[in-house]
Write a protein that holds these residues in place. Structure first.
Motif, PDB file in Angstrom:
ATOM      1  N   GLY A  83       0.824  -1.217   0.000  1.00  0.00           N
ATOM      2  CA  GLY A  83       0.000   0.000   0.000  1.00  0.00           C
ATOM      3  C   GLY A  83       0.849   1.255   0.000  1.00  0.00           C
ATOM      4  N   THR A  84       1.937   1.225   0.735  1.00  0.00           N
ATOM      5  CA  THR A  84       2.828   2.390   0.764  1.00  0.00           C
ATOM      6  C   THR A  84       3.424   2.640  -0.617  1.00  0.00           C
ATOM      7  OG1 THR A  84       3.381   1.705   3.002  1.00  0.00           O
ATOM      8  CG2 THR A  84       4.742   3.403   2.027  1.00  0.00           C
ATOM      9  N   LEU A  85       3.834   1.567  -1.273  1.00  0.00           N
ATOM     10  CA  LEU A  85       4.415   1.726  -2.609  1.00  0.00           C
ATOM     11  C   LEU A  85       3.359   2.184  -3.605  1.00  0.00           C
ATOM     12  CD1 LEU A  85       6.693  -1.411  -2.522  1.00  0.00           C
ATOM     13  CD2 LEU A  85       7.457   0.930  -2.800  1.00  0.00           C
ATOM     14  N   GLN A  86       2.129   1.712  -3.425  1.00  0.00           N
ATOM     15  CA  GLN A  86       1.046   2.175  -4.297  1.00  0.00           C
ATOM     16  C   GLN A  86       0.869   3.692  -4.156  1.00  0.00           C
ATOM     17  OE1 GLN A  86      -2.769   0.393  -3.515  1.00  0.00           O
ATOM     18  NE2 GLN A  86      -3.812   2.179  -4.332  1.00  0.00           N
ATOM     19  N   ASN A  87       0.852   4.154  -2.931  1.00  0.00           N
ATOM     20  CA  ASN A  87       0.687   5.592  -2.703  1.00  0.00           C
ATOM     21  C   ASN A  87       1.899   6.372  -3.187  1.00  0.00           C
ATOM     22  OD1 ASN A  87      -1.676   4.851  -1.605  1.00  0.00           O
ATOM     23  ND2 ASN A  87      -1.159   5.359   0.503  1.00  0.00           N
ATOM     24  N   LEU A  90       1.448   6.888  -6.770  1.00  0.00           N
ATOM     25  CA  LEU A  90       0.458   7.938  -7.055  1.00  0.00           C
ATOM     26  C   LEU A  90       1.078   9.327  -6.893  1.00  0.00           C
ATOM     27  CD1 LEU A  90      -2.668   6.435  -5.281  1.00  0.00           C
ATOM     28  CD2 LEU A  90      -2.435   6.906  -7.715  1.00  0.00           C
TER      29      LEU A  90
ATOM     30  N   LEU B 445      -6.897   6.138 -12.561  1.00  0.00           N
ATOM     31  CA  LEU B 445      -5.964   6.122 -11.448  1.00  0.00           C
ATOM     32  C   LEU B 445      -6.727   5.856 -10.153  1.00  0.00           C
ATOM     33  CD1 LEU B 445      -3.014   6.552 -11.938  1.00  0.00           C
ATOM     34  CD2 LEU B 445      -3.242   8.864 -11.099  1.00  0.00           C
ATOM     35  N   LEU B 448      -5.855   6.732  -2.912  1.00  0.00           N
ATOM     36  CA  LEU B 448      -4.792   6.342  -1.991  1.00  0.00           C
ATOM     37  C   LEU B 448      -5.163   5.050  -1.275  1.00  0.00           C
ATOM     38  CD1 LEU B 448      -3.772   9.653  -0.227  1.00  0.00           C
ATOM     39  CD2 LEU B 448      -2.409   8.327  -1.791  1.00  0.00           C
ATOM     40  N   ALA B 449      -4.172   4.219  -1.044  1.00  0.00           N
ATOM     41  CA  ALA B 449      -4.386   3.044  -0.201  1.00  0.00           C
ATOM     42  C   ALA B 449      -4.568   3.514   1.237  1.00  0.00           C
ATOM     43  CB  ALA B 449      -3.197   2.103  -0.317  1.00  0.00           C
ATOM     44  N   ALA B 451      -4.248   1.724   3.966  1.00  0.00           N
ATOM     45  CA  ALA B 451      -3.340   1.068   4.918  1.00  0.00           C
ATOM     46  C   ALA B 451      -2.094   0.619   4.172  1.00  0.00           C
ATOM     47  CB  ALA B 451      -4.031  -0.119   5.562  1.00  0.00           C
ATOM     48  N   PRO B 452      -0.979   0.461   4.893  1.00  0.00           N
ATOM     49  CA  PRO B 452       0.246   0.028   4.200  1.00  0.00           C
ATOM     50  C   PRO B 452       0.105  -1.308   3.495  1.00  0.00           C
ATOM     51  CG  PRO B 452       0.770   0.879   6.367  1.00  0.00           C
ATOM     52  CD  PRO B 452      -0.720   0.807   6.296  1.00  0.00           C
ATOM     53  N   GLY B 453      -0.770  -2.168   3.989  1.00  0.00           N
ATOM     54  CA  GLY B 453      -1.003  -3.428   3.302  1.00  0.00           C
ATOM     55  C   GLY B 453       0.086  -4.447   3.546  1.00  0.00           C
ATOM     56  N   ARG B 454       0.164  -5.418   2.636  1.00  0.00           N
ATOM     57  CA  ARG B 454       1.113  -6.512   2.806  1.00  0.00           C
ATOM     58  C   ARG B 454       2.538  -5.976   2.751  1.00  0.00           C
ATOM     59  NH1 ARG B 454      -0.385 -11.523   1.894  1.00  0.00           N
ATOM     60  NH2 ARG B 454      -2.069 -10.870   0.526  1.00  0.00           N
TER      61      ARG B 454
END
Lengths: 273, 613
Positions: A83-87, A90, B445, B448-449, B451-454
């Motif tokens: 998720g951090t890398l996704q953001n 962006l 597009l 935003l995510a 949560a940080p996720g996996r």
């Protein structure tokens, strides 16, 4: 600290602890010590990363994409998370940095192939920037079905499951049942299927992406070398070998040399972003 | 030789004469023609851009009452591109100059055409007085040009005639983004009653577009003061493209006679004795409120059509079809509000039909307006005989009067499809287009995510990290240990005496310690019992037998080979067994106190027995 912990656990006379075997008791005591020492450090790291994640999201909402990218990058460097890398992708995209955005989304998928948002973002970015995706072999495609680390655990567990099911009934004087053999066969099958995926993960780790637009692909690993072609930001390359400050890469069109700082691998050599 | 020369001269002469004749005939038969485009260009008057650049500035009108509108106009005889104009002008104290229209026109001056570039500013002086905009310099084509000073006299109680202005009429002050509205620019007649024509009419402002294809100009009689006066009317379509407050005004050039007395020139008269000049006029600004289209309630097939539309029943060329044969579907869309920005809905992607859109998107709005409807045409190709009706084509518009979306879906028509040639490539095209359509719908597009996720400790895969192979060795070590344990167990099963001797040694050491404890305590009965038990345990594996089943004779039998029958060890064993038997079976018997002296002897016996285990 060791003395205080010994005071806490070493001299107690509880019946439960005495009932434990001496070796097991020692192990438990040491594990408790390690956990007590390490857990605050771990908690502090995770908490800091979460704070950075929230700060990055807030900066993104305030249209401060540059700061958002910086904070998300710090968070991802501390705790690489999908998720951090996704953001991060962006934020980079909103800054107009196509190469770093595509790299971040590829890394998000590298960690978590189930991240549909990152996948859609990649397709969107490649369509908008007229870029091709990396040309993957069949085993690389298979390796992208699951998170990279799952393959390792899957292969290890399936192998030892097969070995265990083959040997344990005899060792334990149990009659060999059909389900023992079925489980062993299943383990062998999963292990054999995971081997190509392992190779795919290994070869995919050499994939990289061009960071800046109009990056010259040079004929020789020198600064004055003739440019074979110019690569777009976000264009995928495959690292073949390294020489000094240059990396020999293969693109979908040709092969040549790029400076190290002109591309970033999906899996950096030290594993850090 | 001479004859040949004469004949050759004749031949040459005749040829030259013939060629001259041909040339003469050719010249008379085809006179040279001029390129019509070149002729048109040559007939145009010359644009004079080489004349010295001068500037004129004046207030229109020069005398006003307090609060009355006056225009500050600056005009150059230069091209607009060559003027580096700074919109901020140093106005005199008490006078605010608001930037207005700017434009360029080509004005005939004698046999040439001269460019005129004008800049307008609006001024409303609040109080009486003489106000002067001082002269200032403007760079034109790299050279400084002085704009002369211009004066405005504000006199209390004077009602000066209003400056000449067109009027901008926008019938709907509140519009939606994308909603087109017909606007009119009216130029009233002159004081003498004659029509005044505006040209190069434009709408100035930000956040809207103007459809010049829908422009219409006319002169109509309008009522003013109870009398009819001819009025010049310029109509066009106005479409806001951004939401919020928009400000627009109309501008255009009008030939106006300029009194020489009001023109202040730079050195020499810039416009020498012209009966009329092209003056840039502008209307009062009109403020519009533009709302965004609501997201809620948006219907499928909305392509931006805003207005009141109706869809006629669709027409199909034939309802008896064969698989693979194309058929035309046409539908007429009618509107009472105009056809601006009317775009046909996209062809739907369905499994049974290949639908190709053939719309008249390029037709000008005026033509559509004249014919009263817009026509959408689709080519439909049935892919299977299972199709029983044409596909419904989603279409919708936004009705600004109701503030809601209106469903105008083109309904399906029943058809009969017979088997025919179904080309395989059609299916491939259809599948590809269907897939592309789905992909295009989802391509946007993400947000935003949350949560940080996996996460992972590192981007490097586990198998490339050094600790992972070591972890994989742990199960291997466990399995090897299990295998060794099993081998050892099998060995011991085949050699049970090893286990018996091991257990005997363990029990012997235990009993030995009991002997020591009893001896140190001076407890003779316990000493004797422990000693006998130790002897039994040490001898039991040799028979093999249960230790408690052995008697002193059995122990002596083992010791006998080396001690004989009267050795000290034999005596000690007998005394110990006797004492133990007495303690177990005799009533009131007491163990002799000197039995403890046998401890060293017992030590030696037990050592010898332990060595044999």
């Amino acid at each position: 600290m060791g003395r205080s912990l010994r005071g806490l656990f070493g001299d107690c006379h509880l019946g439960f602890f005495w009932s434990l075997d001496v070796g097991a008791w020692c192990f438990l005591r040491r594990a408790a010590c390690v956990l007590l020492v390490v857990s605050p450090l771990l908690a502090r790291g995770v908490g800091s990363s979460d704070a950075q994640f929230i700060a990055g999201a807030q900066a993104y909402k305030n249209d401060d994409f540059e700061r958002s990218a910086v904070v998300f990058r710090q968070s991802a460097a501390r705790h690489p998370a999908s998720g951090t890398l996704q953001n991060l992708g962006l934020a980079e995209w909103q800054r107009g940095k196509i190469g770093p955005a595509i790299l971040a989304w590829e890394q998000a998928l590298w960690l978590d192939p189930f991240n549909q948002s990152a996948r859609v973002n990649l397709r969107f970015a490649r369509k908008a920037a007229q870029l091709e995706g990396p040309d993957l072999s069949w085993n690389e495609v298979v390796s992208a079905w699951l998170p990279i680390n799952w393959w390792a655990w899957l292969a290890g567990m399936s192998l030892w499951l097969a070995v265990g099911m083959g040997t344990l009934p005899g060792v334990l004087r149990q009659p060999k049942a059909a389900w023992h053999q079925a489980l062993a066969a299943f383990g062998v099958m999963v292990f054999l299927l995971s081997v190509p995926a392992h190779l795919g993960v290994h070869s995919r780790s050499r994939l990289g992406f061009v960071l800046d637009k109009d990056t010259p692909l040079r004929m020789t690993p020198t600064l004055e070398a003739q440019a074979i072609t110019r690569l777009s930001a976000g264009e995928p390359v495959r690292r073949l070998r390294t020489r000094g400050n240059y990396v020999f890469v293969r693109t979908s069109r040709s092969s040549g040399w790029l400076a190290r700082d002109q591309l970033s691998l999906i899996c950096p050599p030290d594993g850090k972003i | 030789m001479v004859r040949l020369r004469v004949w050759s001269l004749l031949l040459v002469w005749s040829l030259e004469l013939g060629a001259w004749n041909f040339q003469t005939r050719g010249q008379t038969a085809a006179p040279p023609t001029q390129d019509p485009l070149m002729s048109l260009m040559l007939s145009q008057p010359k644009i004079d851009v080489g004349a010295p650049v001068t500037a004129i500035a004046w207030f229109d009108p020069p005398v006003v009452g307090p609060g009355q509108l006056s225009f500050y106009r600056v005009t150059f005889n230069a091209l607009e591109e060559s003027i580096e104009w700074n919109p901020a002008i140093a106005a005199p104290p008490g006078l605010e100059l608001k930037a207005g229209a700017r434009g360029q026109v080509l004005q005939p001056v004698g046999v040439t055409i001269e460019p005129r570039t004008s800049f307008n500013y609006r001024a409303r002086p609040p109080a009486a007085g003489d106000l002067t905009v001082p002269q200032f310099s403007v760079t034109v084509s790299g050279k400084p040009i002085v704009v002369p000073a211009a004066g405005l006299r504000v006199v209390q109680g004077v009602a000066a005639p209003a400056p000449l202005q067109p009027v901008l009429e926008i019938p709907v002050p509140n519009l939606f983004v994308g909603q087109s509205a017909k606007v009119r620019v009216l130029m009233p007649s002159s004081a003498a009653g004659g029509p005044q024509v505006l040209f190069q009419v434009e709408l100035s402002g930000d956040g809207f577009i103007v459809d010049k294809g829908a422009m219409r100009q006319s002169v109509e009689n309008t009522v003013r003061g109870g009398s009819n006066f001819p009025t010049f009317i310029h109509e066009t379509m106005f479409t806001p493209v951004t939401e919020g407050k928009l400000i627009a005004f109309a501008q255009g050039y009008c030939a106006v006679p300029v009194t020489p007395g009001v023109v202040v020139t730079n050195g020499r008269p810039a416009v020498p004795a012209a009966p009329a000049q092209y003056v840039l006029l502008e209307s009062e600004p009109v403020e519009l409120s533009v709302k965004p289209l609501p997201k809620k309630g948006e219907l499928p097939g909305f392509t931006g059509a805003i207005g009141a539309f109706t869809v006629d029943p669709p027409k199909l060329a034939t309802n008896l079809l064969k698989v693979g044969d194309p058929v035309k579907l046409s539908v007429a869309v009618r509107s009472a509000t105009g056809f601006a920005r009317l775009v046909a809905p996209p062809a739907p992607q369905v499994r049974e039909w290949q639908v190709l859109a053939e719309t008249a998107e390029g037709e000008p709005t005026r033509l559509l307006q004249a014919q009263g409807f817009a026509s959408f045409e689709y080519t439909l190709i049935p892919m299977t005989e299972e199709a029983q009706s044409t596909p419904a084509i989603p279409f919708s518009c936004f009705d600004p009067a109701r503030g809601a979306y209106v469903d105008l879906t083109i309904p399906p028509l029943p058809v009969t499809v017979r088997p025919g040639r179904a080309a395989a490539d059609w299916q491939a095209i259809l599948q590809e287009s269907a897939t592309t359509g789905e992909a295009e719908e989802t391509l946007k597009l993400s947000g935003l995510a949350l949560a940080p996720g996996r996460y992972a400790a590192s981007l490097a895969p586990l198998q490339s990290q050094s600790w992972f192979p070591l972890v994989q060795l742990a199960p291997a070590a466990a399995f090897i240990g299990l295998w060794g344990w099993d081998r050892r167990r099998q060995f011991l099963e085949q050699h049970p005496d090893i286990l018996r001797r091991r257990r005997a040694r363990r029990a012997l050491r235990r009993e030995w310690r009991a002997v020591h404890r009893a001896a140190r305590a001076g407890d003779v009965p316990r000493f004797a019992a422990a000693a006998v038990s130790a002897l039994r345990v040490a001898c039991a594996p040799h028979f093999p037998a249960e230790p408690r089943a052995l008697v002193g004779g059995d122990v002596l039998q083992l010791l006998g080979s080396s001690e004989g029958t009267n050795g000290s060890a034999v005596v000690a064993v007998r005394r110990l067994f006797s004492a133990a038997d007495a303690a177990s079976f005799a009533v009131g018997a007491e163990s002799p106190a000197d039995l403890l002296v046998l401890e060293p002897e017992l030590e030696q016996i037990l050592q010898r027995l332990e060595e044999r285990l």
